[in-house]
Every structure is written in structure tokens, then in C-alpha cells.
Design a protein around this motif. Structure first.
Motif, mmCIF file in Angstrom:
data_model
loop_
_atom_site.group_PDB
_atom_site.id
_atom_site.type_symbol
_atom_site.label_atom_id
_atom_site.label_comp_id
_atom_site.label_asym_id
_atom_site.label_seq_id
_atom_site.Cartn_x
_atom_site.Cartn_y
_atom_site.Cartn_z
ATOM 1 N N UNK A 118 0.836 -1.206 0.000
ATOM 2 C CA UNK A 118 0.000 0.000 0.000
ATOM 3 C C UNK A 118 0.868 1.254 0.000
ATOM 4 N N UNK A 119 1.952 1.234 0.769
ATOM 5 C CA UNK A 119 2.886 2.363 0.788
ATOM 6 C C UNK A 119 3.478 2.584 -0.605
ATOM 7 N N UNK A 120 3.885 1.501 -1.266
ATOM 8 C CA UNK A 120 4.467 1.606 -2.604
ATOM 9 C C UNK A 120 3.441 2.119 -3.611
ATOM 10 N N UNK A 121 2.213 1.637 -3.524
ATOM 11 C CA UNK A 121 1.166 2.081 -4.450
ATOM 12 C C UNK A 121 0.900 3.582 -4.328
ATOM 13 N N UNK A 122 1.042 4.108 -3.122
ATOM 14 C CA UNK A 122 0.834 5.559 -2.925
ATOM 15 C C UNK A 122 1.918 6.378 -3.617
ATOM 16 N N UNK A 123 3.027 5.753 -3.990
ATOM 17 C CA UNK A 123 4.127 6.453 -4.661
ATOM 18 C C UNK A 123 3.982 6.488 -6.183
ATOM 19 N N UNK A 124 2.965 5.850 -6.712
ATOM 20 C CA UNK A 124 2.784 5.881 -8.162
ATOM 21 C C UNK A 124 2.487 7.305 -8.615
ATOM 22 N N UNK A 125 2.896 7.659 -9.838
ATOM 23 C CA UNK A 125 2.586 9.008 -10.355
ATOM 24 C C UNK A 125 1.083 9.269 -10.341
ATOM 25 N N UNK A 126 0.720 10.523 -10.215
ATOM 26 C CA UNK A 126 -0.697 10.899 -10.133
ATOM 27 C C UNK A 126 -1.466 10.349 -11.327
#
Length: 194
Positions: A176-184
């Protein structure tokens, strides 16, 4: 703790691992290195660092689970699993819904910023496939009697079912933390994909 049906328990864990594997393939596998290595806007880990952190735990736990299952091959099976208070506590600490406080990673598990991002994603995918195979093998094991050492103190051994639950909750937290780092432009609703 009350006993639960082992196969139902394992079904839920397998579904989580399948989802983690799908996320890694769909969202991370074909990203540019720049996206995978970009630090979080909040100053936290990049996508690659999140996955490398999980890989480092996998390097400890996957062989430990494999050895525990080998030791108990041919032992009587049990249709239920009973968690312990300690196993439940560790799992709740890691679950994104219940483990709200930040936990500083031990030095050995804290990844550096400069990484081979695509190799890390490939390793994570491989580890998730290995975890699925171990969960399948666990269907023929006693999840309560089989014990696995924990990484922070190997003299402490938790029940196999608790180790699976902890490890998969920890994976969920950092995916979930990594997914929040995806570009907008690729932003996703993490809750919707759970």
C-alpha cells in the motif's frame, strides 16, 4: 484464541498473496526505473525501497518456513489453526487498518536509496510465487504445532499460521505504501484494489 478452519484461513492468505502478486506485475513490473526509485513526496521510501524491504524479510522467512514444513513432513495434520496472543499482536501491528503507528525498520532491513529497481521487482514477484507454493504445502501441515523462528529474535518461535499472517500483513502494509508512490496519472484507490 478460538480455533479457525485451516483451509478457510489459508484461502484468505492465498487471496492476499495473489493480490500482491497482481499489483507487482500490473503496477510495478513495467515502470521506468525513475518512477520505482523516486522517493515518496512525504520523504518516505521509494517503491523499490518498499519492495526491497519486503524482499529482505522474505530472505529470512521463506527459507525458515520451508525448513519448518520439511521438519514436519509426515507428521499428523490438523484441520484447525489456533493463533496465539503474540502472533495476533504482531499481525495487528502490521495490518494497515490496525497498525497505525510508524515502526522504524531494523538496520538490516532498511534498504538504501540506490537500487537495481527492476531486479528488486523481479525478486519480489519470485518471492510471492514462492510464498504461494509454501501456503499450498501448508495445507498438509499442522499450522498450530509447526513453529518458525522470528527475525528479531530467532530463539522465539511462532506458530506457522501466525508467521504466515504476520508476513502477509507486513507485505500488505508496504505494498500500500508503494502504491501511494505511483505518479498521479497512475494513481489508484488502494482501498478499491484490496
Amino acid at each position: 484464541m478460538n480455533p479457525v478452519d485451516k483451509n478457510h484461513w489459508l484461502d484468505g492468505l492465498e487471496a492476499s498473496v495473489e493480490r500482491h502478486l497482481q499489483h507487482a506485475i500490473y503496477y510495478f513490473q513495467n515502470q521506468d526505473s525513475e518512477v520505482l526509485l523516486k522517493p515518496s513526496v512525504t520523504g518516505g521510501w521509494s517503491i523499490a525501497q518498499c519492495l526491497e524491504h519486503l524482499n529482505r524479510y522474505g530472505h529470512f522467512y521463506l527459507p525458515a518456513i520451508d525448513r519448518a514444513l520439511q521438519r514436519h513432513d509426515g507428521q499428523p495434520d490438523a484441520p484447525t489453526f489456533t493463533s496465539t496472543w503474540l502472533g495476533s499482536y504482531f499481525t495487528r501491528m502490521m495490518q494497515p487498518e490496525t497498525g497505525k503507528w510508524k515502526i522504524k525498520a531494523m538496520k538490516a532491513y532498511a534498504p538504501p536509496p540506490n537500487l537495481d529497481a527492476h531486479a528488486i521487482v523481479a525478486e519480489f514477484i519470485h518471492q510471492q510465487e514462492t510464498l504461494l507454493a509454501l501456503l499450498s504445502r501448508a495445507r498438509r501441515a499442522d499450522l498450530t504445532a509447526t513453529r518458525v523462528p522470528i527475525s528479531i529474535a530467532t530463539f522465539i518461535r511462532l506458530r506457522l499460521g501466525d508467521v504466515f499472517a504476520f508476513l502477509i500483513a507486513h507485505d500488505e502494509r508496504h505494498i500500500q505504501q508503494a502504491l501511494r508512490n505511483l505518479p498521479v496519472s497512475q494513481d489508484i484507490d488502494v482501498q478499491a484494489v484490496r
